[in-house]
Design an enzyme around this catalytic site. Structure first.
Site, PDB file in Angstrom:
ATOM      1  N   TYR A  32     -52.238  90.801  64.438  1.00 29.95           N
ATOM      2  CA  TYR A  32     -53.687  90.647  64.579  1.00 29.95           C
ATOM      3  C   TYR A  32     -54.032  89.353  65.307  1.00 29.95           C
ATOM      4  O   TYR A  32     -53.166  88.500  65.532  1.00 29.95           O
ATOM      5  CB  TYR A  32     -54.357  90.682  63.197  1.00 29.95           C
ATOM      6  CG  TYR A  32     -54.186  89.409  62.391  1.00 29.95           C
ATOM      7  CD1 TYR A  32     -52.972  89.085  61.809  1.00 29.95           C
ATOM      8  CD2 TYR A  32     -55.250  88.514  62.225  1.00 29.95           C
ATOM      9  CE1 TYR A  32     -52.815  87.912  61.077  1.00 29.95           C
ATOM     10  CE2 TYR A  32     -55.102  87.350  61.494  1.00 29.95           C
ATOM     11  CZ  TYR A  32     -53.894  87.049  60.922  1.00 29.95           C
ATOM     12  OH  TYR A  32     -53.736  85.885  60.212  1.00 29.95           O
ATOM     13  N   LYS A 146     -47.937  86.508  64.494  1.00 29.94           N
ATOM     14  CA  LYS A 146     -49.195  86.634  63.738  1.00 29.94           C
ATOM     15  C   LYS A 146     -49.235  88.028  63.130  1.00 29.94           C
ATOM     16  O   LYS A 146     -49.941  88.925  63.601  1.00 29.94           O
ATOM     17  CB  LYS A 146     -50.408  86.350  64.640  1.00 29.94           C
ATOM     18  CG  LYS A 146     -51.648  85.949  63.850  1.00 29.94           C
ATOM     19  CD  LYS A 146     -52.634  85.213  64.731  1.00 29.94           C
ATOM     20  CE  LYS A 146     -53.991  85.020  64.070  1.00 29.94           C
ATOM     21  NZ  LYS A 146     -53.994  84.147  62.906  1.00 29.94           N
ATOM     22  N   GLU A 178     -47.194  73.750  58.246  1.00 30.74           N
ATOM     23  CA  GLU A 178     -48.584  73.976  58.663  1.00 30.74           C
ATOM     24  C   GLU A 178     -49.412  74.285  57.426  1.00 30.74           C
ATOM     25  O   GLU A 178     -48.892  74.259  56.311  1.00 30.74           O
ATOM     26  CB  GLU A 178     -48.659  75.111  59.691  1.00 30.74           C
ATOM     27  CG  GLU A 178     -48.164  76.443  59.157  1.00 30.74           C
ATOM     28  CD  GLU A 178     -48.222  77.578  60.182  1.00 30.74           C
ATOM     29  OE1 GLU A 178     -49.018  77.502  61.142  1.00 30.74           O
ATOM     30  OE2 GLU A 178     -47.480  78.559  60.004  1.00 30.74           O
ATOM     31  N   LEU A 202     -47.108  79.097  63.176  1.00 26.69           N
ATOM     32  CA  LEU A 202     -47.860  79.823  64.194  1.00 26.69           C
ATOM     33  C   LEU A 202     -48.315  78.790  65.227  1.00 26.69           C
ATOM     34  O   LEU A 202     -48.891  77.758  64.855  1.00 26.69           O
ATOM     35  CB  LEU A 202     -49.083  80.511  63.584  1.00 26.69           C
ATOM     36  CG  LEU A 202     -49.845  81.354  64.602  1.00 26.69           C
ATOM     37  CD1 LEU A 202     -49.100  82.660  64.870  1.00 26.69           C
ATOM     38  CD2 LEU A 202     -51.256  81.648  64.115  1.00 26.69           C
TER      39      LEU A 202
END
Ligand code: PSZ
Length: 286
Positions: A32, A146, A178, A202
């Site tokens: 996505y 993702k 992250e 990511l």
């Protein structure tokens, strides 16, 4: 009536139907993107679409659209729904097929869905900063994709929320990766650090914009992993994402960072970031 996209069609949301055996629904077998819309204009749409194709490719889903087609579809949806400041959510699953871990055959086609919503800029938090907590990064080793599989991210975000925090900053064996839905940065002695774009994070589009802005403005930026200790002792902390923009973290696990106010460099990056999307808006309106 609010419109959505299913495959190549724009339709009323109430008309959209997804098969109960869609592999996205059953396995989280899909990818996505969330793209920001400022004043009706897609911001960094190209970069998001690029990552969408890259994520799909990494899990061996063939996107059944050309990039230009996707762009047009998303822009049509934004117009139909009269989105001003908001976002487009788009996802692609491997399609609907009798439940089986093995990929279905060529006769099963990937399923694209998309919808829009209005999203206000989080101005109060951007101004005053937010609290964060530290949590174990229990995700898999392909965080560069993702993918729809977000359970570990959800668990971390829920834990953060229950602690009154905006975000959970994750670490693997003491190295910060992250946030649960953001990239994480520290500022030490005027230098910015964030985890390199490896399989463990990511590679955020906001992160990529920020790196470019730092280059253009001679702000020292290092894609270098840092420790929990570095995080706790940092002069400034901030996180970035499509909707959070450049979000100051002023409290970590209940302790103030710096003087408990957004840091000077974080503020400068916020200004540069706003200038960036304002100039994109302006270029589009000319
Ligand atoms: O609206 C929201 O809450 C959003 S929109 C995008 C995100 C959250 N997060 C994206 C994200 C992420 O999920 C992880 C695990 N790491 C980094 C990011 C930041 O990516 P960009 O900058 O591309 O949004």
């Amino acid at each position: 009536m609010v419109k959505v996209i299913v495959n190549d069609k724009i339709m009323d949301r109430s008309e959209a139907a997804i098969d109960i055996e869609d592999r996205g629904y059953q396995f989280g077998d899909g990818v996505y993107e969330v793209i920001r819309v400022y004043d009706g204009v897609l911001f960094t749409g190209d970069e998001h679409l690029e990552r969408f194709y890259s994520s799909a490719e990494k899990i061996k889903i063939n996107v059944p659209f050309q990039k230009e087609e996707l762009f047009d579809l998303m822009n049509q949806l934004i117009q139909e729904n009269k989105v001003k400041d908001g976002s487009v959510y788009m996802q692609l699953t491997r399609g609907a097929s009798p439940r089986n871990h093995v990929f279905p055959g060529k006769d099963t086609t990937p399923v694209l869905t998309a919808y829009t919503k209005e999203v206000a800029r989080p101005v109060e938090s951007l101004e005053n900063g937010v609290a964060a907590m530290v949590a174990d990064d229990i995700r898999w080793l392909r965080c560069d994709i993702k993918s729809l599989n977000l359970l570990p991210n959800l668990l971390a975000k829920q834990a953060a929320t229950e602690q009154g925090c905006y975000e959970a900053i994750l670490h693997r064996d003491g190295l910060v990766t992250e946030g649960s839905s953001s990239n994480a940065y520290i500022v030490v002695d005027g230098k910015i650090k964030t985890h390199p774009a490896t399989n463990l994070i990511l590679n955020g589009i906001t992160r990529q914009v920020l790196i470019r802005l730092c280059e253009q403005n001679n702000i020292p930026f290092f894609e270098e992993a840092f420790t929990l200790e570095d995080l706790r002792n940092a002069d400034e902390i901030f996180v970035t994402s499509t909707t959070s923009e450049v979000m100051p973290v002023v409290k970590l696990d209940g302790k103030e960072i710096g003087n408990g106010k957004p840091g000077e460099l974080t503020r400068k990056l916020q200004v540069l970031f706003v200038e960036e999307f304002e100039s994109v808006k302006k270029a589009h309106s000319m």
